[in-house]
Design a protein around this motif. Structure first.
Motif, PDB file in Angstrom:
ATOM      1  N   VAL A  95       0.846  -1.199   0.000  1.00 16.83           N
ATOM      2  CA  VAL A  95       0.000   0.000   0.000  1.00 16.83           C
ATOM      3  C   VAL A  95       0.883   1.251   0.000  1.00 16.83           C
ATOM      4  O   VAL A  95       0.633   2.215  -0.738  1.00 16.83           O
ATOM      5  N   CYS A  96       1.924   1.228   0.846  1.00 22.67           N
ATOM      6  CA  CYS A  96       2.818   2.396   0.931  1.00 22.67           C
ATOM      7  C   CYS A  96       3.494   2.644  -0.422  1.00 22.67           C
ATOM      8  O   CYS A  96       3.648   3.799  -0.839  1.00 22.67           O
ATOM      9  N   ALA A  97       3.892   1.577  -1.088  1.00 22.85           N
ATOM     10  CA  ALA A  97       4.549   1.748  -2.393  1.00 22.85           C
ATOM     11  C   ALA A  97       3.588   2.411  -3.385  1.00 22.85           C
ATOM     12  O   ALA A  97       3.937   3.400  -4.044  1.00 22.85           O
ATOM     13  N   TYR A  98       2.362   1.886  -3.461  1.00 24.69           N
ATOM     14  CA  TYR A  98       1.389   2.463  -4.403  1.00 24.69           C
ATOM     15  C   TYR A  98       1.073   3.910  -4.038  1.00 24.69           C
ATOM     16  O   TYR A  98       0.982   4.785  -4.901  1.00 24.69           O
ATOM     17  N   ALA A  99       0.874   4.164  -2.741  1.00 24.43           N
ATOM     18  CA  ALA A  99       0.512   5.518  -2.307  1.00 24.43           C
ATOM     19  C   ALA A  99       1.662   6.490  -2.588  1.00 24.43           C
ATOM     20  O   ALA A  99       1.434   7.650  -2.942  1.00 24.43           O
ATOM     21  N   HIS A 100       2.872   5.997  -2.442  1.00 18.50           N
ATOM     22  CA  HIS A 100       4.033   6.848  -2.677  1.00 18.50           C
ATOM     23  C   HIS A 100       4.141   7.210  -4.160  1.00 18.50           C
ATOM     24  O   HIS A 100       4.493   8.335  -4.512  1.00 18.50           O
TER      25      HIS A 100
END
Ligand code: FSO
Ligand code: SF4
Length: 577
Positions: free
Chosen positions: A174-179
């Motif tokens: 999720v953090c990767a996509y949000a970033h």
């Protein structure tokens, strides 16, 4: 060290002496310490946000997503970068604590009194403030050893420790996509709150309860759905909806830069900075779908694609006669032969390789990459002559392009010219078991279609699957990067609406090839949406015990891919089983 976060983990159980990916015990330890620090920082941010003062700290939000992204498989192998991340976490913790104190917000004593699940470590909320006393790397690694999975398994047992990791790995995705979305200027305050809320949850007594941990995993799947939609919008609002586009795999004469990873924002900046300089830009790996976006394909010097999936990069980069820009995973420890040509960007890092940092406005100056490309020979006519000539491939079947042909697909299903659709999404890798996916395609009857996503497509992307009988529709439609899984969900949902049914009743099978933690996030999204009968391979995650797998099988009929017999899997899928 013990790391079992990705599919290629040693012996299917865990990497202990060194990672199969090349991760050293030092980097593994510093990553554990970083995740531990970020759990504490996320708790602090969660408490601040939910206090009467409602403190929101944008710098903490961005930092948490980036720091967690850096711990994904094949993103960053540079120990000095992790030392920086750990001290940045500490600085953010101190700054936010001061802000809270100034606003009269206190960390409730109840937040830290339950310490048992951290074994010999203090609660992560407390550790951050004590950490300033640490000396150097040696001290850090000593502490890091106490934060690893092996320690938590002793305290929590393997099933619970593994399910907590399922949540952590989902959050990494999720953090990767949000970033990625944030790089394009797309953010959502609820996403930061949910990510940090989930990390905070892991620091509370509820995280000792299997049921609550599973619920948090499905909630993470819901957050991921929102984030994938945001990322899809970020891409299409910025670069337009992908359109079917042929891409050449044959290089052209001239100086050259190869761009790998997933970050289209970086590719765009590089295309702007190389315009008119006589340099041709090529995509590599997961950057292939960039050619379908109007806002990127308009650059005449984005000339083609070079190479295959991530695990072939040592061959591809060694053969490439220009500079290489690494925007995200997967990156591997470079060979000497191309080490002087490669540059890392964003959360990626390699020891001894120059790293390009953004300025205060987010602008990245790619001059070092451009200069290196100009020094290198590029593709000469002689070099090109020696290479085997390849056919073009077609990309650009995002949800808008696929839905524009939906009437043809629906009519084909109704007239039984199209019996089944397969979604084969996910990653590629070098293990022999992944041949299952290559063979699976050979068993697909001609009255079927296949949608691909992610770097798993490289098993077949250059093969001619022909068209669906009675139509001019290609049987193989590539929907984009693994980051574009949202498109597949939109198509499935729209088809279900037309047939007045649910996704599980469509003539559609999902066969996922997972590798790293973004795939874990996508799986959690599918489970959150209630999708059943998903095949998962080539091996099941090492962090899930048979007991944990049993729960997913009972609830969702999750099916381990039958890697020994893809033909048998194909027969089952044709029966929607
Ligand atoms: Fe592949 Fe690597 Fe896209 Fe992954 S390049 S394996 S799931 O990092 O991200 O599909
Ligand atoms: Fe092993 Fe994967 Fe962890 Fe690398 S990321 S150390 S290959 S489990």
């Amino acid at each position: 060290m013990l790391c079992y976060q990705c599919e290629q983990t040693k012996s299917g159980t865990g990497c202990t002496e060194i990672g199969v990916c090349g991760k050293t015990p030092e980097v593994a330890g510093l990553q554990d310490l970083l995740v531990y620090s970020v759990k504490g920082l996320a708790s602090l941010a969660h408490i601040a946000r939910n206090s009467p003062a409602k403190i929101e700290d944008p710098a903490v939000n961005t930092f948490i997503n980036g720091a967690i992204f850096s711990t994904l498989t094949n993103v960053n192998f540079a120990d000095d970068r992790f030392l920086e991340f750990v001290s940045e976490a500490r600085a953010h913790h101190a700054r936010l604590s001061a802000k809270m104190a100034a606003a009269g917000v206190q960390v409730p004593a109840s937040a830290t009194e339950q310490q048992v699940w951290f074994g010999s470590m203090p609660h992560p909320l407390l550790w951050n403030s004590q950490a300033a006393a640490l000396g150097g790397v040696g001290d850090m690694l000593e502490v890091a050893a106490k934060t690893g999975i092996a320690e938590r398994q002793k305290v929590l047992g393997e099933t619970l420790a593994g399910l907590q990791e399922l949540l952590v790995y989902g959050l990494k995705g999720v953090c990767a996509y949000a970033h990625h979305a944030e790089a394009l200027g797309f953010t959502d305050p609820t996403v930061y709150a949910e990510i940090q809320g989930a990390l905070h949850f892991l620091n509370t007594p509820g995280a000792k309860d299997v049921g609550q941990v599973l619920d948090a995993c499905f909630k993470c799947g819901a957050t991921n759905f929102k984030v994938m939609e945001m990322l899809s919008n970020a891409h299409t609002d910025t670069f337009g909806h992908p359109v079917p586009t042929p891409v050449t795999l044959n290089p052209v004469p001239g100086k050259a830069i190869l761009v790998t990873g997933h970050d289209m924002h970086d590719l765009h900046m590089l295309l702007e900075q190389t315009a008119g300089k006589g340099i041709n830009v090529y995509t590599h790996g997961e950057m292939l779908p960039a050619h379908g976006y109007p806002g990127l394909k308009k650059y005449p010097h984005l000339v083609g694609h070079f190479g295959g999936a991530w695990y072939r990069q040592k061959i591809d980069f060694a053969e490439f006669p220009g500079a290489v820009a690494v925007t995200t995973n997967c990156v591997l420890d470079p060979l000497q032969v191309y080490k002087q040509n490669i540059f890392t960007i964003n959360e990626t890092g390699l020891s001894g390789v120059p790293h390009i940092r953004p300025d205060a406005n987010g602008h990245k100056d790619f001059t070092p990459i451009i200069n290196r490309a100009l020094q290198l020979p590029g593709f000469t006519p002689e070099l090109i002559e020696k290479r085997p000539k390849k056919k073009d491939v077609t990309v650009g079947f995002g949800h808008k392009a696929v839905l524009s042909v939906a009437p043809q697909v629906i009519q084909a299903i109704q007239e039984k010219r199209l019996e089944h659709i397969f979604l084969v999404g996910g990653c590629d890798g070098s293990e022999p078991q992944r041949k299952y996916y290559s063979k699976l395609y050979q068993y697909m009857p001609t009255n079927t279609m296949v949608l691909t996503l992610g770097c798993g497509k490289f098993r077949i992307f250059d093969q001619d699957f022909g068209t669906l009988p009675g139509t001019d529709l290609p049987r193989l439609l590539d929907m984009g990067q693994c980051n574009d899984s949202y498109s597949a969900l939109v198509v499935a949902t729209e088809l279900a609406k037309v047939f007045k049914t649910d996704v599980n009743s469509l003539p559609l099978s999902l066969d996922l090839s997972w590798f790293e933690q973004k795939a874990v996030a996508v799986l959690l999204t599918l489970l959150h949406l209630g999708v059943r009968n998903i095949r998962l391979g080539p091996r099941l995650p090492a962090f899930l015990t048979p007991e944990a797998v049993g729960v997913l099988v009972d609830r969702f009929n999750l099916i381990p891919a039958n890697v020994a017999d893809p033909g048998a899997d194909m027969k089952m899928m044709m029966k929607n089983k």
